[in-house]
Design a protein around this motif. Sequence first.
Motif: not given
Length: 385
Positions: A321-341
């Motif tokens: 990831s270029v920025s920490q904001r992007g890396a943090i956003a990745n983690g949030i989306v990963y969380s919701l994807v895996e929790t949804a599944k």
Amino acid sequence: MGKSYKHEEVVFVPATMYKKVYYQHACECPSCKRDGEDVIKKAPVPKQPITHSPASPSVLAQLLHQKIEMSLPFYRQEKEWLTYGLKVPRRTLANWFITGTEKWLMPIWQQLREHLLKEKILHADETYYRLLSSDKQKTYYWLFRTIQQAKQLIVLFQHNLTRSSTVPETFLGDYEGFLHCDAYSAYGTLEKVTLVNCWAHLRRKFIEAKGTLSKSAKAEEGIEFCDALFRIEREIQDLPPEKKYQVRNEKSKPILDSFRQWISSFHVLSGSKLGEAIGYALNHRTGFMIFLLDGRCAISNNLAERSIRPTTIGRKNWHFSVSQRGAIANGIVYSLVETAKANGINPTKYFEFLFEKLPNLDNLSDSVVLEGYLPWSDHVQLICK
């Protein structure tokens, strides 16, 4: 003459994209105007997830799906969206991803964290990541999740610049309960947490030792102790926690007692692979016994390791990831994807639902309101299957 079946084939219909145009009607009351009063009312307009942007809830949901579930970097998505007729540069796609996540998905992540910390048994793991804006060679994704038997399944990722103990201390706060982990020292500073060490990790160390020894009898014995415990776990995997607790104390505890006597019965070179395995078992012997205390505990941390694997797949595809904001956003989306599944709903449908509904809420910080938008709520289950 009749007919006979020959074959069948699947036909692919490419996705289509169209534009929605919103017009707001203004209405004036003629009766009020005759009375000298101007009364004009305007029809309500659905709010955009990203103001002054053509990104609709469905486009944002697909953007997140392609980045996180399909592991497509933005430069590949840029080409993909162009085939649908949407010309948008990768920098804009990245901005949509980060902005949409920060504004609308972060509150859901925080609400899920509150539920997670109410659980009495958790799993944790961490894996490295690369962040270009950081001067550190490695940053990390941390995973915290519920056990598989939990009523509300939650899988949360958090990106952090460090792998130090401050991360689990900050994330877990005053959490009290059992935590499955791999005996990494960062978890050892959690004063109110009971660590449940992973027998799968110990078994791997004996396997590594076996591969370096010409006479591997001792390493094989260590593997057999582990295998005997795992055989019992396979036999009782469908039993309720109370029964698991009973069987473990009847069958697993004698094996553990024999194992403790065995590792104390001989000497090995501390620098050898077998010495490392024995030292690992001795240094964390209390943690390796903890799974006996509660039938809900697991003998290994494999659940967390499987849950964190999607981040390693993404890492291989987009590398950094270029920025920490992007890396943090990745983690949030990963969380919701895996929790949804984990809760049996479609992540893409869930994202579209959130991007459509959340911008129109009056108070996004109201935890009572947000409860209706968590993956296990009846409405979400109905809409997002």
